[in-house]
Design a protein around this motif. Structure first.
Motif, PDB file in Angstrom:
ATOM      1  N   GLN A 226       0.812  -1.107   0.014  1.00 13.44           N
ATOM      2  CA  GLN A 226      -0.073  -0.110  -0.178  1.00 13.44           C
ATOM      3  C   GLN A 226       0.891   1.328   0.055  1.00 13.44           C
ATOM      4  O   GLN A 226       0.659   2.288  -1.044  1.00 13.44           O
ATOM      5  CB  GLN A 226      -1.157  -0.053   1.270  1.00 13.44           C
ATOM      6  CG  GLN A 226      -1.658   1.267   1.397  1.00 13.44           C
ATOM      7  CD  GLN A 226      -0.972   2.435   2.057  1.00 13.44           C
ATOM      8  OE1 GLN A 226      -1.290   3.479   2.091  1.00 13.44           O
ATOM      9  NE2 GLN A 226      -0.138   2.067   3.065  1.00 13.44           N
ATOM     10  N   PHE A 229       2.157   2.686  -3.297  1.00 12.82           N
ATOM     11  CA  PHE A 229       1.158   3.545  -4.056  1.00 12.82           C
ATOM     12  C   PHE A 229       0.785   4.769  -3.364  1.00 12.82           C
ATOM     13  O   PHE A 229       0.502   5.810  -3.818  1.00 12.82           O
ATOM     14  CB  PHE A 229      -0.022   2.652  -4.408  1.00 12.82           C
ATOM     15  CG  PHE A 229       0.225   1.432  -5.334  1.00 12.82           C
ATOM     16  CD1 PHE A 229       0.551   1.564  -6.746  1.00 12.82           C
ATOM     17  CD2 PHE A 229       0.408   0.185  -4.935  1.00 12.82           C
ATOM     18  CE1 PHE A 229       0.819   0.679  -7.585  1.00 12.82           C
ATOM     19  CE2 PHE A 229       0.549  -0.841  -5.734  1.00 12.82           C
ATOM     20  CZ  PHE A 229       0.822  -0.504  -7.028  1.00 12.82           C
ATOM     21  N   SER A 294      -9.111   3.373   5.348  1.00 13.14           N
ATOM     22  CA  SER A 294      -9.747   3.123   3.794  1.00 13.14           C
ATOM     23  C   SER A 294     -11.093   3.999   3.767  1.00 13.14           C
ATOM     24  O   SER A 294     -11.246   4.684   2.577  1.00 13.14           O
ATOM     25  CB  SER A 294     -10.657   1.580   4.015  1.00 13.14           C
ATOM     26  OG  SER A 294     -11.600   1.660   4.934  1.00 13.14           O
ATOM     27  N   SER A 390      -5.931   7.077  -9.217  1.00 15.56           N
ATOM     28  CA  SER A 390      -5.500   5.467  -9.504  1.00 15.56           C
ATOM     29  C   SER A 390      -4.807   5.137  -8.101  1.00 15.56           C
ATOM     30  O   SER A 390      -5.203   4.037  -7.743  1.00 15.56           O
ATOM     31  CB  SER A 390      -4.698   5.618 -10.337  1.00 15.56           C
ATOM     32  OG  SER A 390      -3.549   6.284 -10.530  1.00 15.56           O
ATOM     33  N   ALA A 391      -3.988   5.985  -7.387  1.00 14.95           N
ATOM     34  CA  ALA A 391      -3.232   5.382  -6.277  1.00 14.95           C
ATOM     35  C   ALA A 391      -3.978   5.098  -5.208  1.00 14.95           C
ATOM     36  O   ALA A 391      -4.091   4.268  -4.413  1.00 14.95           O
ATOM     37  CB  ALA A 391      -2.336   6.520  -5.867  1.00 14.95           C
ATOM     38  N   TRP A 392      -4.971   5.972  -4.956  1.00 17.31           N
ATOM     39  CA  TRP A 392      -5.800   5.831  -3.687  1.00 17.31           C
ATOM     40  C   TRP A 392      -7.018   4.936  -4.002  1.00 17.31           C
ATOM     41  O   TRP A 392      -7.391   4.142  -2.856  1.00 17.31           O
ATOM     42  CB  TRP A 392      -6.840   7.251  -3.591  1.00 17.31           C
ATOM     43  CG  TRP A 392      -5.931   8.313  -2.711  1.00 17.31           C
ATOM     44  CD1 TRP A 392      -4.797   7.935  -1.798  1.00 17.31           C
ATOM     45  CD2 TRP A 392      -5.940   9.599  -2.904  1.00 17.31           C
ATOM     46  NE1 TRP A 392      -4.159   9.211  -1.498  1.00 17.31           N
ATOM     47  CE2 TRP A 392      -4.918  10.223  -2.239  1.00 17.31           C
ATOM     48  CE3 TRP A 392      -6.695  10.466  -3.508  1.00 17.31           C
ATOM     49  CZ2 TRP A 392      -4.805  11.640  -1.869  1.00 17.31           C
ATOM     50  CZ3 TRP A 392      -6.624  11.957  -3.339  1.00 17.31           C
ATOM     51  CH2 TRP A 392      -5.528  12.411  -2.500  1.00 17.31           C
ATOM     52  N   LEU A 394      -6.306   1.945  -5.402  1.00 17.65           N
ATOM     53  CA  LEU A 394      -5.412   0.769  -4.978  1.00 17.65           C
ATOM     54  C   LEU A 394      -5.388   0.704  -3.533  1.00 17.65           C
ATOM     55  O   LEU A 394      -5.435  -0.315  -2.908  1.00 17.65           O
ATOM     56  CB  LEU A 394      -4.195   0.650  -5.613  1.00 17.65           C
ATOM     57  CG  LEU A 394      -4.294   0.671  -7.096  1.00 17.65           C
ATOM     58  CD1 LEU A 394      -2.990   0.807  -7.736  1.00 17.65           C
ATOM     59  CD2 LEU A 394      -4.711  -0.942  -7.439  1.00 17.65           C
ATOM     60  N   CYS A 395      -5.048   2.032  -2.645  1.00 17.36           N
ATOM     61  CA  CYS A 395      -4.935   1.739  -1.163  1.00 17.36           C
ATOM     62  C   CYS A 395      -6.177   1.582  -0.506  1.00 17.36           C
ATOM     63  O   CYS A 395      -6.235   0.921   0.598  1.00 17.36           O
ATOM     64  CB  CYS A 395      -4.364   3.136  -0.894  1.00 17.36           C
ATOM     65  SG  CYS A 395      -2.653   3.721  -1.287  1.00 17.36           S
ATOM     66  N   ILE A 397      -8.348  -0.699  -1.593  1.00 19.10           N
ATOM     67  CA  ILE A 397      -8.443  -2.094  -1.492  1.00 19.10           C
ATOM     68  C   ILE A 397      -7.442  -2.622  -0.545  1.00 19.10           C
ATOM     69  O   ILE A 397      -7.797  -3.736   0.029  1.00 19.10           O
ATOM     70  CB  ILE A 397      -8.333  -2.583  -3.085  1.00 19.10           C
ATOM     71  CG1 ILE A 397      -9.373  -2.076  -3.897  1.00 19.10           C
ATOM     72  CG2 ILE A 397      -8.252  -4.255  -2.992  1.00 19.10           C
ATOM     73  CD1 ILE A 397      -9.040  -2.262  -5.465  1.00 19.10           C
ATOM     74  N   PHE A 398      -6.119  -2.283  -0.424  1.00 20.90           N
ATOM     75  CA  PHE A 398      -5.325  -2.827   0.427  1.00 20.90           C
ATOM     76  C   PHE A 398      -5.436  -2.687   1.820  1.00 20.90           C
ATOM     77  O   PHE A 398      -5.366  -3.594   2.503  1.00 20.90           O
ATOM     78  CB  PHE A 398      -3.832  -2.091  -0.032  1.00 20.90           C
ATOM     79  CG  PHE A 398      -3.252  -2.858  -1.132  1.00 20.90           C
ATOM     80  CD1 PHE A 398      -2.959  -4.032  -1.527  1.00 20.90           C
ATOM     81  CD2 PHE A 398      -3.046  -1.671  -2.411  1.00 20.90           C
ATOM     82  CE1 PHE A 398      -2.333  -4.479  -2.746  1.00 20.90           C
ATOM     83  CE2 PHE A 398      -2.254  -2.346  -3.364  1.00 20.90           C
ATOM     84  CZ  PHE A 398      -2.094  -3.604  -3.627  1.00 20.90           C
TER      85      PHE A 398
END
Length: 431
Positions: A226, A229, A294, A390-392, A394-395, A397-398
Protein backbone atom coordinates in the motif's frame (compact mmCIF):
# COMPACT_ATOMS: atom_id res chain seq x y z
CA UNK A 1 9.76 4.72 32.56
CA UNK A 2 10.65 8.34 31.66
CA UNK A 3 8.77 11.05 33.51
CA UNK A 4 5.92 12.81 31.80
CA UNK A 5 8.06 15.95 31.60
CA UNK A 6 10.86 14.07 29.84
CA UNK A 7 8.44 12.51 27.38
CA UNK A 8 6.80 15.79 26.45
CA UNK A 9 10.11 17.63 26.14
CA UNK A 10 11.05 15.01 23.55
CA UNK A 11 7.69 15.34 21.79
CA UNK A 12 7.97 19.11 21.43
CA UNK A 13 11.59 18.95 20.27
CA UNK A 14 10.53 16.36 17.70
CA UNK A 15 7.64 18.61 16.71
CA UNK A 16 10.05 21.50 16.12
CA UNK A 17 12.47 19.25 14.22
CA UNK A 18 9.76 17.85 11.97
CA UNK A 19 8.09 21.24 11.42
CA UNK A 20 11.29 22.97 10.32
CA UNK A 21 12.60 19.94 8.44
CA UNK A 22 9.34 19.55 6.54
CA UNK A 23 9.33 23.27 5.82
CA UNK A 24 12.83 23.01 4.37
CA UNK A 25 11.98 19.84 2.45
CA UNK A 26 8.67 21.11 1.05
CA UNK A 27 9.79 24.70 0.52
CA UNK A 28 10.95 23.83 -2.97
CA UNK A 29 7.30 23.37 -4.04
CA UNK A 30 6.32 27.04 -3.64
CA UNK A 31 9.71 28.07 -5.06
CA UNK A 32 9.39 25.84 -8.12
CA UNK A 33 8.57 28.58 -10.63
CA UNK A 34 11.41 30.85 -9.40
CA UNK A 35 13.94 28.03 -9.60
CA UNK A 36 12.75 26.97 -13.07
CA UNK A 37 13.09 30.53 -14.32
CA UNK A 38 16.62 30.96 -12.91
CA UNK A 39 17.94 27.73 -14.42
CA UNK A 40 15.72 27.93 -17.54
CA UNK A 41 14.45 24.35 -17.25
CA UNK A 42 11.31 22.44 -18.21
CA UNK A 43 8.74 20.80 -15.94
CA UNK A 44 10.29 17.41 -16.72
CA UNK A 45 13.72 18.67 -15.63
CA UNK A 46 12.23 20.11 -12.45
CA UNK A 47 10.54 16.79 -11.81
CA UNK A 48 14.01 15.21 -11.93
CA UNK A 49 15.12 17.58 -9.14
CA UNK A 50 12.31 16.32 -6.88
CA UNK A 51 12.89 12.71 -7.82
CA UNK A 52 16.63 12.77 -7.04
CA UNK A 53 16.14 13.49 -3.33
CA UNK A 54 13.35 10.91 -3.11
CA UNK A 55 15.54 8.19 -4.62
CA UNK A 56 18.43 8.93 -2.24
CA UNK A 57 16.07 8.89 0.72
CA UNK A 58 14.51 5.62 -0.42
CA UNK A 59 17.86 3.87 -0.79
CA UNK A 60 18.99 4.96 2.69
CA UNK A 61 15.83 4.04 4.61
CA UNK A 62 16.94 0.44 5.34
CA UNK A 63 20.35 1.68 6.54
CA UNK A 64 18.83 4.26 8.88
CA UNK A 65 16.36 1.68 10.22
CA UNK A 66 19.16 -0.80 10.96
CA UNK A 67 21.29 1.88 12.65
CA UNK A 68 18.41 3.06 14.83
CA UNK A 69 17.64 -0.48 16.02
CA UNK A 70 21.30 -1.13 16.93
CA UNK A 71 22.53 2.18 18.32
CA UNK A 72 21.38 5.23 20.33
CA UNK A 73 18.44 6.67 18.44
CA UNK A 74 18.63 10.19 19.89
CA UNK A 75 22.28 10.62 18.86
CA UNK A 76 21.58 9.40 15.34
CA UNK A 77 18.63 11.79 15.05
CA UNK A 78 20.91 14.68 16.08
CA UNK A 79 23.32 13.62 13.33
CA UNK A 80 20.47 13.58 10.80
CA UNK A 81 19.52 17.13 11.78
CA UNK A 82 23.12 18.25 11.26
CA UNK A 83 23.18 16.62 7.81
CA UNK A 84 19.93 18.42 6.96
CA UNK A 85 21.54 21.79 7.68
CA UNK A 86 24.71 21.14 5.71
CA UNK A 87 23.05 19.68 2.60
CA UNK A 88 20.53 22.54 2.45
CA UNK A 89 23.44 24.96 2.39
CA UNK A 90 24.84 23.02 -0.58
CA UNK A 91 21.54 23.63 -2.42
CA UNK A 92 21.76 27.34 -1.71
CA UNK A 93 25.17 27.72 -3.37
CA UNK A 94 24.59 25.45 -6.42
CA UNK A 95 25.71 27.50 -9.47
CA UNK A 96 24.15 25.41 -12.26
CA UNK A 97 21.19 23.11 -12.86
CA UNK A 98 23.43 20.03 -12.70
CA UNK A 99 24.90 21.03 -9.34
CA UNK A 100 21.41 21.89 -8.06
CA UNK A 101 20.12 18.41 -8.97
CA UNK A 102 23.08 16.84 -7.12
CA UNK A 103 22.76 19.08 -4.07
CA UNK A 104 19.00 18.53 -3.76
CA UNK A 105 19.58 14.79 -4.10
CA UNK A 106 21.98 14.98 -1.13
CA UNK A 107 19.16 16.38 1.02
CA UNK A 108 17.54 12.94 0.76
CA UNK A 109 20.14 11.57 3.20
CA UNK A 110 18.35 13.06 6.22
CA UNK A 111 14.86 12.69 4.74
CA UNK A 112 15.02 8.98 5.60
CA UNK A 113 15.85 9.55 9.28
CA UNK A 114 12.31 9.50 10.71
CA UNK A 115 12.06 5.78 11.69
CA UNK A 116 14.18 6.38 14.79
CA UNK A 117 12.02 9.32 15.86
CA UNK A 118 8.82 7.29 15.61
CA UNK A 119 10.49 4.35 17.37
CA UNK A 120 11.43 6.61 20.28
CA UNK A 121 7.82 7.76 20.56
CA UNK A 122 6.65 4.13 20.65
CA UNK A 123 8.81 3.65 23.77
CA UNK A 124 7.54 6.85 25.39
CA UNK A 125 3.81 6.14 24.86
CA UNK A 126 1.70 2.96 24.90
CA UNK A 127 -0.30 1.53 21.97
CA UNK A 128 -3.63 2.94 23.13
CA UNK A 129 -2.53 6.56 22.59
CA UNK A 130 0.16 6.35 19.89
CA UNK A 131 -2.23 7.30 17.11
CA UNK A 132 -2.90 10.65 18.80
CA UNK A 133 0.81 11.36 19.33
CA UNK A 134 1.71 10.42 15.76
CA UNK A 135 -1.19 12.54 14.54
CA UNK A 136 0.13 15.46 16.59
CA UNK A 137 3.62 15.09 15.14
CA UNK A 138 2.29 14.72 11.62
CA UNK A 139 0.66 18.13 11.95
CA UNK A 140 4.15 19.29 11.06
CA UNK A 141 3.78 18.15 7.46
CA UNK A 142 0.98 20.56 6.47
CA UNK A 143 2.25 23.23 8.87
CA UNK A 144 5.72 22.84 7.40
CA UNK A 145 4.32 23.25 3.91
CA UNK A 146 2.36 26.30 5.07
CA UNK A 147 5.46 27.81 6.68
CA UNK A 148 7.45 27.13 3.52
CA UNK A 149 4.74 28.71 1.38
CA UNK A 150 4.64 31.84 3.54
CA UNK A 151 8.44 32.11 3.46
CA UNK A 152 8.43 31.70 -0.32
CA UNK A 153 5.69 34.27 -0.92
CA UNK A 154 6.87 36.86 1.60
CA UNK A 155 10.64 36.50 1.31
CA UNK A 156 11.26 34.82 -2.04
CA UNK A 157 10.91 38.03 -4.01
CA UNK A 158 12.84 40.05 -1.41
CA UNK A 159 15.90 37.95 -0.50
CA UNK A 160 15.68 35.20 -3.14
CA UNK A 161 15.24 31.45 -2.88
CA UNK A 162 18.91 30.83 -2.08
CA UNK A 163 18.81 32.98 1.07
CA UNK A 164 15.72 31.13 2.26
CA UNK A 165 17.63 27.83 2.03
CA UNK A 166 20.43 29.39 4.13
CA UNK A 167 17.90 30.19 6.85
CA UNK A 168 16.28 26.75 6.97
CA UNK A 169 19.66 25.00 6.80
CA UNK A 170 20.90 26.97 9.81
CA UNK A 171 17.83 25.94 11.80
CA UNK A 172 18.72 22.30 11.15
CA UNK A 173 22.03 22.77 12.93
CA UNK A 174 20.33 24.46 15.89
CA UNK A 175 17.89 21.55 16.22
CA UNK A 176 20.79 19.07 16.10
CA UNK A 177 22.20 20.66 19.25
CA UNK A 178 18.79 20.63 20.98
CA UNK A 179 18.24 16.93 20.24
CA UNK A 180 21.75 16.01 21.39
CA UNK A 181 21.34 17.79 24.74
CA UNK A 182 17.72 17.18 25.75
CA UNK A 183 16.33 14.01 24.12
CA UNK A 184 16.84 10.80 26.15
CA UNK A 185 16.85 7.27 24.72
CA UNK A 186 14.35 5.07 26.64
CA UNK A 187 14.60 1.28 26.90
CA UNK A 188 13.03 -0.47 23.93
CA UNK A 189 9.58 -1.84 24.69
CA UNK A 190 9.16 -0.21 28.09
CA UNK A 191 5.80 1.37 27.20
CA UNK A 192 4.14 -1.94 26.29
CA UNK A 193 1.18 -2.74 28.57
CA UNK A 194 2.64 -6.14 29.57
CA UNK A 195 5.63 -4.35 31.18
CA UNK A 196 3.51 -1.79 33.00
CA UNK A 197 3.95 -3.19 36.52
CA UNK A 198 7.54 -4.37 36.19
CA UNK A 199 10.22 -2.49 38.14
CA UNK A 200 12.90 -3.51 35.64
CA UNK A 201 12.91 -4.92 32.14
CA UNK A 202 15.61 -6.53 30.07
CA UNK A 203 17.45 -5.00 27.16
CA UNK A 204 16.22 -6.35 23.82
CA UNK A 205 18.55 -5.92 20.88
CA UNK A 206 18.18 -6.11 17.14
CA UNK A 207 18.41 -9.63 15.68
CA UNK A 208 18.44 -10.51 11.99
CA UNK A 209 16.08 -13.44 12.56
CA UNK A 210 13.45 -11.16 14.10
CA UNK A 211 13.96 -8.62 11.32
CA UNK A 212 13.50 -11.29 8.64
CA UNK A 213 10.26 -12.37 10.29
CA UNK A 214 8.79 -8.95 9.53
CA UNK A 215 8.16 -9.94 5.92
CA UNK A 216 6.21 -12.99 7.11
CA UNK A 217 3.45 -10.87 8.67
CA UNK A 218 0.56 -10.51 6.15
CA UNK A 219 -0.60 -7.15 7.51
CA UNK A 220 2.90 -5.67 7.21
CA UNK A 221 3.35 -6.95 3.66
CA UNK A 222 0.02 -5.37 2.67
CA UNK A 223 0.97 -2.08 4.30
CA UNK A 224 4.32 -2.10 2.50
CA UNK A 225 2.59 -2.65 -0.85
CA UNK A 226 0.00 0.00 0.00
CA UNK A 227 2.82 2.36 0.86
CA UNK A 228 4.34 1.94 -2.61
CA UNK A 229 1.23 3.54 -4.10
CA UNK A 230 0.07 5.63 -1.15
CA UNK A 231 2.69 8.37 -1.28
CA UNK A 232 2.34 8.98 -5.03
CA UNK A 233 -0.48 11.50 -4.42
CA UNK A 234 1.35 13.26 -1.60
CA UNK A 235 4.46 13.91 -3.67
CA UNK A 236 2.49 15.03 -6.70
CA UNK A 237 0.41 17.45 -4.61
CA UNK A 238 3.39 18.65 -2.56
CA UNK A 239 5.64 19.43 -5.48
CA UNK A 240 3.19 20.42 -8.20
CA UNK A 241 -0.03 21.82 -6.69
CA UNK A 242 1.40 25.28 -6.13
CA UNK A 243 2.51 25.42 -9.78
CA UNK A 244 -0.92 24.07 -10.84
CA UNK A 245 -2.71 26.95 -9.12
CA UNK A 246 -0.35 29.50 -10.64
CA UNK A 247 -0.11 28.16 -14.19
CA UNK A 248 -3.24 26.09 -14.91
CA UNK A 249 -5.77 28.07 -12.88
CA UNK A 250 -4.09 31.47 -13.32
CA UNK A 251 -4.16 32.38 -9.62
CA UNK A 252 -2.18 35.40 -8.40
CA UNK A 253 0.00 35.07 -5.28
CA UNK A 254 -2.67 36.58 -3.00
CA UNK A 255 -5.33 34.20 -4.35
CA UNK A 256 -3.00 31.25 -3.85
CA UNK A 257 -2.39 32.30 -0.26
CA UNK A 258 -6.10 32.80 0.47
CA UNK A 259 -6.89 29.40 -1.07
CA UNK A 260 -4.09 27.35 0.41
CA UNK A 261 -3.90 28.61 3.99
CA UNK A 262 -7.36 27.36 5.09
CA UNK A 263 -6.90 24.13 3.13
CA UNK A 264 -3.56 23.42 4.83
CA UNK A 265 -4.97 24.25 8.28
CA UNK A 266 -7.84 21.83 7.73
CA UNK A 267 -5.40 19.25 6.33
CA UNK A 268 -3.44 19.62 9.56
CA UNK A 269 -6.56 18.90 11.60
CA UNK A 270 -7.04 15.67 9.64
CA UNK A 271 -3.89 14.09 11.11
CA UNK A 272 -4.79 14.16 14.83
CA UNK A 273 -8.47 13.58 13.98
CA UNK A 274 -7.58 10.50 11.94
CA UNK A 275 -5.21 9.29 14.66
CA UNK A 276 -7.79 9.83 17.42
CA UNK A 277 -10.49 8.02 15.43
CA UNK A 278 -8.07 5.20 14.77
CA UNK A 279 -7.22 4.90 18.49
CA UNK A 280 -10.92 4.96 19.36
CA UNK A 281 -11.86 2.27 16.87
CA UNK A 282 -8.73 0.23 17.68
CA UNK A 283 -10.04 -0.12 21.26
CA UNK A 284 -13.12 -1.81 19.80
CA UNK A 285 -11.39 -3.94 17.17
CA UNK A 286 -7.81 -4.43 15.88
CA UNK A 287 -9.24 -3.66 12.43
CA UNK A 288 -10.19 -0.12 13.48
CA UNK A 289 -7.14 1.68 12.13
CA UNK A 290 -7.44 0.01 8.72
CA UNK A 291 -11.14 0.94 8.53
CA UNK A 292 -10.40 4.62 9.27
CA UNK A 293 -7.63 4.61 6.67
CA UNK A 294 -9.89 3.15 3.97
CA UNK A 295 -12.63 5.69 4.72
CA UNK A 296 -10.16 8.56 4.46
CA UNK A 297 -8.67 7.63 1.07
CA UNK A 298 -11.95 6.88 -0.69
CA UNK A 299 -13.72 10.05 0.49
CA UNK A 300 -10.61 12.09 -0.31
CA UNK A 301 -10.43 10.67 -3.84
CA UNK A 302 -14.08 11.45 -4.60
CA UNK A 303 -13.80 14.99 -3.26
CA UNK A 304 -10.57 15.67 -5.16
CA UNK A 305 -12.22 14.68 -8.43
CA UNK A 306 -15.00 17.22 -7.93
CA UNK A 307 -12.54 19.86 -6.69
CA UNK A 308 -10.29 19.68 -9.74
CA UNK A 309 -13.26 19.96 -12.10
CA UNK A 310 -14.53 23.24 -10.65
CA UNK A 311 -14.31 26.00 -13.31
CA UNK A 312 -11.34 28.35 -12.86
CA UNK A 313 -13.49 31.41 -12.22
CA UNK A 314 -15.34 29.80 -9.28
CA UNK A 315 -12.55 30.37 -6.77
CA UNK A 316 -14.83 30.22 -3.73
CA UNK A 317 -16.31 26.83 -4.58
CA UNK A 318 -12.86 25.50 -5.43
CA UNK A 319 -11.55 26.56 -2.01
CA UNK A 320 -14.50 24.99 -0.15
CA UNK A 321 -14.13 21.65 -1.92
CA UNK A 322 -10.35 21.74 -1.53
CA UNK A 323 -10.77 22.21 2.22
CA UNK A 324 -13.23 19.31 2.40
CA UNK A 325 -10.77 17.10 0.51
CA UNK A 326 -7.93 18.16 2.78
CA UNK A 327 -9.72 16.97 5.92
CA UNK A 328 -9.90 13.32 4.85
CA UNK A 329 -6.72 12.58 2.92
CA UNK A 330 -4.41 12.50 6.03
CA UNK A 331 -6.57 9.97 7.92
CA UNK A 332 -4.45 7.00 6.87
CA UNK A 333 -1.03 8.39 7.82
CA UNK A 334 -1.03 8.09 11.66
CA UNK A 335 -3.01 4.85 11.47
CA UNK A 336 -0.61 3.12 9.10
CA UNK A 337 2.32 4.00 11.35
CA UNK A 338 0.46 2.89 14.49
CA UNK A 339 -0.50 -0.40 12.83
CA UNK A 340 3.14 -1.12 11.99
CA UNK A 341 3.98 -0.78 15.69
CA UNK A 342 0.88 -2.74 16.73
CA UNK A 343 2.36 -5.87 15.12
CA UNK A 344 6.17 -5.56 15.52
CA UNK A 345 8.57 -6.22 18.38
CA UNK A 346 10.19 -3.10 19.91
CA UNK A 347 13.76 -3.93 18.88
CA UNK A 348 12.92 -4.01 15.15
CA UNK A 349 10.40 -1.17 14.94
CA UNK A 350 12.80 1.27 13.29
CA UNK A 351 13.57 -1.41 10.71
CA UNK A 352 9.86 -2.08 10.12
CA UNK A 353 9.17 1.64 9.71
CA UNK A 354 12.19 1.94 7.41
CA UNK A 355 10.92 -0.89 5.22
CA UNK A 356 7.54 0.83 4.97
CA UNK A 357 9.20 4.13 4.12
CA UNK A 358 11.52 2.41 1.64
CA UNK A 359 8.50 0.96 -0.15
CA UNK A 360 6.77 4.34 -0.11
CA UNK A 361 9.79 6.18 -1.40
CA UNK A 362 10.67 3.74 -4.16
CA UNK A 363 7.15 4.06 -5.51
CA UNK A 364 6.79 7.77 -5.02
CA UNK A 365 10.29 8.78 -6.13
CA UNK A 366 9.12 8.64 -9.72
CA UNK A 367 5.83 10.44 -9.01
CA UNK A 368 7.09 14.04 -9.48
CA UNK A 369 8.93 13.07 -12.68
CA UNK A 370 5.93 11.17 -14.06
CA UNK A 371 3.71 14.14 -13.19
CA UNK A 372 6.09 16.47 -15.00
CA UNK A 373 6.02 14.26 -18.11
CA UNK A 374 2.20 14.06 -18.08
CA UNK A 375 1.98 17.81 -17.49
CA UNK A 376 4.20 18.56 -20.48
CA UNK A 377 2.11 16.22 -22.66
CA UNK A 378 -1.34 17.17 -21.32
CA UNK A 379 -1.73 19.41 -18.25
CA UNK A 380 -0.90 19.56 -14.56
CA UNK A 381 -4.58 18.98 -13.79
CA UNK A 382 -4.47 15.69 -15.69
CA UNK A 383 -1.24 14.66 -13.98
CA UNK A 384 -2.56 15.35 -10.47
CA UNK A 385 -5.95 13.70 -11.04
CA UNK A 386 -4.72 10.57 -12.84
CA UNK A 387 -2.01 9.82 -10.30
CA UNK A 388 -4.01 10.62 -7.15
CA UNK A 389 -7.24 8.82 -8.05
CA UNK A 390 -5.58 5.64 -9.28
CA UNK A 391 -3.25 5.44 -6.27
CA UNK A 392 -6.01 6.03 -3.71
CA UNK A 393 -8.28 3.46 -5.32
CA UNK A 394 -5.55 0.84 -4.91
CA UNK A 395 -4.90 1.91 -1.30
CA UNK A 396 -8.59 1.52 -0.46
CA UNK A 397 -8.43 -2.12 -1.58
CA UNK A 398 -5.22 -2.82 0.34
CA UNK A 399 -6.60 -1.33 3.56
CA UNK A 400 -9.67 -3.55 3.40
CA UNK A 401 -7.53 -6.64 2.90
CA UNK A 402 -5.22 -5.51 5.73
CA UNK A 403 -8.26 -5.30 8.02
CA UNK A 404 -8.80 -9.01 7.44
CA UNK A 405 -5.28 -10.05 8.52
CA UNK A 406 -4.29 -7.54 11.19
CA UNK A 407 -6.13 -9.10 14.23
CA UNK A 408 -4.00 -12.24 14.01
CA UNK A 409 -0.74 -10.28 13.82
CA UNK A 410 -1.75 -8.10 16.77
CA UNK A 411 -2.52 -11.20 18.85
CA UNK A 412 0.87 -12.72 18.00
CA UNK A 413 2.68 -9.61 19.26
CA UNK A 414 0.65 -9.47 22.47
CA UNK A 415 1.49 -13.13 23.18
CA UNK A 416 5.17 -12.43 22.58
CA UNK A 417 5.14 -9.45 24.94
CA UNK A 418 3.21 -11.40 27.59
CA UNK A 419 5.80 -14.17 27.41
CA UNK A 420 8.61 -11.66 27.82
CA UNK A 421 6.87 -10.10 30.83
CA UNK A 422 6.45 -13.54 32.40
CA UNK A 423 10.15 -14.27 31.85
CA UNK A 424 11.09 -10.94 33.44
CA UNK A 425 8.96 -11.70 36.53
CA UNK A 426 10.48 -15.17 36.86
CA UNK A 427 13.99 -13.75 36.60
CA UNK A 428 13.20 -11.08 39.23
CA UNK A 429 11.77 -13.68 41.64
CA UNK A 430 14.78 -15.97 41.14
CA UNK A 431 17.12 -13.09 41.93
Amino acid sequence: MPSQKTRWIAVWIFFAFMLLHQSDRLLIGPLTVDIMEEFQITQTQMGAVFTGALIVGAVLYPLWGWLYDRYARARLLALASLIWGVTTWFSAVAPTYGWFVASRASTGVDDSSYPGLYSLISDYFGPQVRGKIYGLLQLTMPFGYLLGMVLALLLGGVIGWRAIFYITGSLGIVLAVCIFIWVKDPLRGQSEPEFENLAEIGIYRFEWKIARDLVKKPSLILLFVQGFFGVFPWNVITYWFFAYLEKDRGYAENTILITMVPAILILAAGYPLGGALGDLWFKRTPRGRAYISSIGVIIGAVLLYFTMNVPNQQTGLFMVLLCATALFIPFASPNVLSTVYDVTLPEVRSTANALLSFSESIGSALAPLIAGIIADAFSLQSAILWICLSAWALCFIFFLVTAHFVPRDVQVLRRQMAQRAANEKSAAQAA
